[in-house]
Design a protein around this motif. Structure first.
Motif, short mmCIF file in Angstrom:
data_model
loop_
_atom_site.label_atom_id
_atom_site.label_comp_id
_atom_site.label_asym_id
_atom_site.label_seq_id
_atom_site.Cartn_x
_atom_site.Cartn_y
_atom_site.Cartn_z
N PRO A 59 39.05 -96.20 -48.06
CA PRO A 59 39.67 -96.98 -49.07
C PRO A 59 41.24 -96.75 -49.38
CG PRO A 59 38.25 -95.28 -50.20
CD PRO A 59 38.45 -95.17 -48.81
N SER A 60 42.04 -97.56 -49.50
CA SER A 60 43.41 -97.39 -49.97
C SER A 60 43.65 -97.75 -51.11
CB SER A 60 44.31 -97.60 -48.75
OG SER A 60 44.38 -98.93 -48.37
N VAL A 61 44.57 -97.73 -51.85
CA VAL A 61 45.25 -98.34 -53.20
C VAL A 61 46.59 -98.68 -52.92
CG1 VAL A 61 45.85 -97.58 -55.47
CG2 VAL A 61 43.88 -96.68 -54.56
N VAL A 62 47.42 -97.81 -52.50
CA VAL A 62 48.93 -98.44 -52.20
C VAL A 62 48.88 -99.08 -50.86
CG1 VAL A 62 51.09 -97.59 -51.90
CG2 VAL A 62 49.77 -96.30 -53.63
N GLY A 63 48.67 -100.51 -50.98
CA GLY A 63 48.71 -101.26 -49.56
C GLY A 63 47.69 -101.00 -48.70
N GLN A 65 46.90 -98.74 -45.34
CA GLN A 65 47.36 -97.46 -44.56
C GLN A 65 46.96 -97.48 -43.08
OE1 GLN A 65 47.98 -94.24 -47.98
NE2 GLN A 65 46.18 -94.13 -46.86
N HIS A 111 52.10 -105.18 -48.00
CA HIS A 111 52.50 -103.90 -48.42
C HIS A 111 51.71 -102.92 -47.44
CE1 HIS A 111 54.72 -101.09 -50.71
NE2 HIS A 111 53.77 -100.19 -50.68
N ARG A 113 51.83 -99.23 -45.03
CA ARG A 113 52.71 -98.03 -44.44
C ARG A 113 51.61 -97.10 -43.54
NH1 ARG A 113 52.58 -94.37 -49.97
NH2 ARG A 113 50.50 -93.99 -50.19
N VAL A 115 50.32 -93.34 -41.96
CA VAL A 115 50.28 -91.99 -42.48
C VAL A 115 50.19 -91.13 -41.33
CG1 VAL A 115 49.06 -92.74 -44.58
CG2 VAL A 115 47.86 -92.40 -42.66
N TYR A 117 50.13 -87.41 -41.31
CA TYR A 117 50.15 -85.96 -41.82
C TYR A 117 48.99 -85.11 -41.43
CZ TYR A 117 52.76 -88.58 -45.43
OH TYR A 117 53.72 -89.30 -45.76
N PHE A 120 45.23 -84.81 -42.60
CA PHE A 120 44.92 -86.17 -43.30
C PHE A 120 43.25 -86.37 -43.24
CE2 PHE A 120 43.77 -90.54 -43.88
CZ PHE A 120 44.77 -90.87 -45.18
N PRO A 121 42.75 -86.81 -44.28
CA PRO A 121 41.24 -86.75 -44.32
C PRO A 121 40.64 -88.20 -43.54
CG PRO A 121 41.94 -87.32 -46.49
CD PRO A 121 43.12 -86.88 -45.73
N TYR A 149 41.60 -103.00 -53.63
CA TYR A 149 41.89 -104.18 -54.50
C TYR A 149 41.84 -105.61 -53.77
CZ TYR A 149 42.84 -100.78 -58.33
OH TYR A 149 42.72 -99.80 -59.02
N ASP A 299 49.30 -111.56 -55.69
CA ASP A 299 48.21 -112.37 -56.47
C ASP A 299 48.80 -113.21 -57.33
OD1 ASP A 299 46.08 -110.67 -55.76
OD2 ASP A 299 46.72 -109.11 -56.96
N VAL B 83 44.48 -82.91 -48.26
CA VAL B 83 45.40 -84.03 -48.28
C VAL B 83 44.92 -85.27 -48.96
CG1 VAL B 83 46.60 -85.31 -46.77
CG2 VAL B 83 46.07 -83.01 -46.18
N ARG B 127 35.63 -79.82 -47.37
CA ARG B 127 36.91 -80.00 -48.01
C ARG B 127 36.89 -80.20 -49.58
NH1 ARG B 127 41.89 -81.92 -45.04
NH2 ARG B 127 40.94 -83.77 -44.08
N VAL B 200 49.42 -101.34 -56.62
CA VAL B 200 49.06 -101.47 -55.16
C VAL B 200 50.53 -101.21 -54.19
CG1 VAL B 200 47.00 -102.56 -55.22
CG2 VAL B 200 48.83 -103.82 -54.90
#
Lengths: 308, 301
Positions: A59-63, A65, A111, A113, A115, A117, A120-121, A149, A299, B83, B127, B200
């Motif tokens: 799950p992502s929140v900011v757009g 991923q 939106h 992006r 990731v 890193y 990252f999980p 969302y 929205d 992370v 983790r 978001v």
């Protein structure tokens, strides 16, 4: 493969770790594992440049991923099924494609992006799918999240963006949706030998969905997503999205050869391994209730006075 | 053996932004600050904790989500990197923490006796979730106390907020029994925001405070209503109103942490100490604590 589609075939696979970690604990888990094996061979024999995964357990929140770390290495442990063991992974990610997908999503108003890193999980569903479908990293992969969302229009556009990115890079892909059918698990620990679908209702709906898949009626399933969500999905997120993403990425029609390779219970939830291969024959497109959407415009705020 | 006790209960939200803003050496990301109202509130509560004699922190976290019962960390040490899957740009934290396994096992045992499905987590590769790490870091940056982490069983998803409340109450009461039998002094931590609707999208500079505000006014009004009840010591009313509050504000109370803590503490009727309220990427976050000691309880804000 149809001439204008960059997608060789699509797969629908379950997210639970049993087929990876304890395939012998239950005949059903073995059947799912065998189905994963069949798909692995078909991917190896295909001409795919890429495996693209849409995971409902990320799950992502900011757009939206998109995993872009070229070598994603970690040892994952599931939150619930930690006692089944650890899942070490070392995935080769197609960073160029990840960037292209992100760019394509933005062009369609989303939106998004990447990731990139270390540590990252990566989620259980993606780890299970890529570990079983591409164990030797023969083909680079990419993974996209499921925004918690996001609803239909956003998910449809996200699927179309995947196709845009593949076309832009001239790549052929096998795309994989990681999702249960019915997702209600038993809320107590069970003997794996006793595993079964949680309820008759869940089973009946799963069987109906599998009929549609077997008939290649992916767009029809996409149109039924809201009903499926209400009937057999535990309401963790706003909607049942995998059919939306899969259908929009593959072309929004019913022209597929469908094959249900396995359907079994996974701690009560419905786990199926399904292949959809673009074909020329069609079950026929129906009169759909839901509009198509090309660009995500955000929205619509029905409470905004500007709408009156 | 002396009867164990809860010496403090803390509501400790865990937006990773707060650790990011602090720039501790454990976190890889670098910030220019941000969210000072919450960070300063945390610093004041952390100072209070330093004045209290306690043996362990027991934390209930929404970010270890389990659907098959309630799980407890069950190994003495965990060392790895956490992370954040949602905000990996902000939170990549190298942790090295100790667990009070004896207390965790005691809680596991009492919980099972209460009829709750439960499991010890003994996989060394596991983790630890970022909710645990964020709340514990901000309350005790020295990490000089062992912790017990309790997973959140997602009854709100599977059944309803009412079922979640009943099970969280039973879990809290079972944990209290275990604490009393252990003879230990324990700080409870309920790690979560209040209203929990996120934006978001993210600002190019996440700590740009000119962009930060609550998601909508309704969330704010509900949060203030709940905080007023905290101040007035009306925790039974908070418990009663919780299903509607959680539904209206998509609150992170859905995981059951606050109800668990209130049940363990006997549903306090004394005022909470309020240390701050601020939004983080649109969510409402309150730092508060319930101090059962009449002599040390104070009016903070």
């Amino acid at each position: 493969m149809s001439e204008d589609s960059p997608i060789l075939f699509g797969l629908y696979v379950p997210p639970h770790p049993q087929p990876l970690l304890s395939p012998d604990a239950n005949q059903g888990y073995s059947n799912l594992r065998a189905a994963f094996e069949t798909c692995r061979k078909r991917i190896e024999e295909s001409d795919a440049d890429l495996i693209l995964v849409y995971s409902t357990t990320w799950p992502s929140v900011v757009g939206h991923q998109i995993q872009a770390l070229k070598e994603s290495i970690w040892t994952h442990v599931d939150d619930d099924f930690h006692y089944l063991g650890s899942m070490p992974y070392n995935f080769k990610i197609d960073t160029d494609f990840a960037n292209e997908y992100c760019s394509a999503a933005k062009k369609r108003g989303l939106h998004a992006r990447t990731v990139e890193y270390e540590g990252f999980p990566i989620d259980t569903g993606s780890v299970v799918a890529l570990s079983l479908l591409n164990p030797d990293n023969r083909i680079p992969a990419c993974i996209v999240s499921s925004n918690m969302y996001a609803n239909r229009s956003e998910t449809i556009v996200l699927g179309k963006s995947a196709s845009d990115a593949l076309i832009a890079q001239g790549k052929k892909a096998v795309i994989v949706v990681v999702s249960s059918l019915s997702n209600r698990m038993f809320t107590e620990h069970i003997d794996p030998a006793d595993d079964r679908i949680h309820s008759s209702k869940d089973n009946e709906w799963n069987e109906k969905i599998l009929q549609f898949f077997a008939d290649g009626r992916l767009e029809d399933l996409s149109q039924l997503s809201r009903e499926i969500h209400g009937q057999i999905r535990v309401q963790k997120v706003v909607a049942y999205k995998p059919a939306w993403w899969l259908a929009s990425a593959m072309g929004q029609h019913n022209n597929y050869q469908g094959e249900v390779l396995a359907y079994e219970a996974l701690h009560g939830s419905g786990g199926a391994v399904i292949q959809l291969t673009p074909s020329t024959g069609s079950f026929g497109d129906k009169e759909f209730d839901e509009d198509d959407v090309e660009f995500y415009q955000g929205d619509r705020n029905v409470l905004n006075k500007e709408n009156f | 053996m002396t009867k164990g006790e809860i010496v403090l209960g803390c509501l400790a939200p865990h937006p990773p932004h707060l650790v990011y803003a602090e720039n501790p050496p454990q976190n890889e990301a670098f910030s220019e600050g941000g969210w000072e109202t919450l960070r300063w509130g945390y610093a004041k509560l952390a100072r209070k904790l330093k004045t209290i004699d306690y043996d362990a922190i027991v934390i209930f976290t929404p970010h270890w989500q389990t659907y098959i019962g309630t799980h407890f960390l069950g190994l003495p040490e965990f060392k790895s990197k956490s992370v954040d899957p949602v905000f990996p740009n902000l939170f990549r934290y190298n942790y090295d923490l100790r667990v009070d396994v004896e207390l965790a096992e005691a809680m596991h045992e009492e919980t099972a006796k209460a009829g709750i499905i439960t499991k010890m987590m003994r996989n060394p590769d596991f983790r630890v979730d970022y909710g645990t790490i964020t709340s514990c870091h901000l309350l005790n940056p020295d990490w000089d106390k062992p912790i017990v982490t309790i997973s959140s069983n997602r009854n709100s998803h599977y059944y309803s907020n009412e079922v979640m409340i009943e099970q969280a109450k039973a879990l809290g009461e079972a944990c209290m029994k275990a604490i009393e039998k252990s003879g230990k002094k324990v700080v409870l931590v309920s790690s979560h925001s209040l209203s929990h609707r996120h934006f978001v999208t993210e600002a190019p500079l996440p700590e740009d405070m000119s962009r930060e505000h609550i998601y909508n006014h309704s969330q704010y009004v509900w949060d203030m209503k709940i905080i007023d009840m905290f101040r007035d010591g009306k925790m039974q009313e908070v418990v009663d109103i919780m299903p509607e509050y959680t539904e209206q504000t998509i609150a992170e109370t859905e995981a059951g942490g606050l109800i668990w803590m209130m049940a363990a503490m006997g549903v306090p009727s004394y005022p909470a100490e309020i240390y701050g309220y601020q939004s983080v990427i649109g969510t409402g976050n309150c730092i508060a604590c319930w101090d059962p000691n009449n002599n040390t309880r104070e009016l903070v804000l």
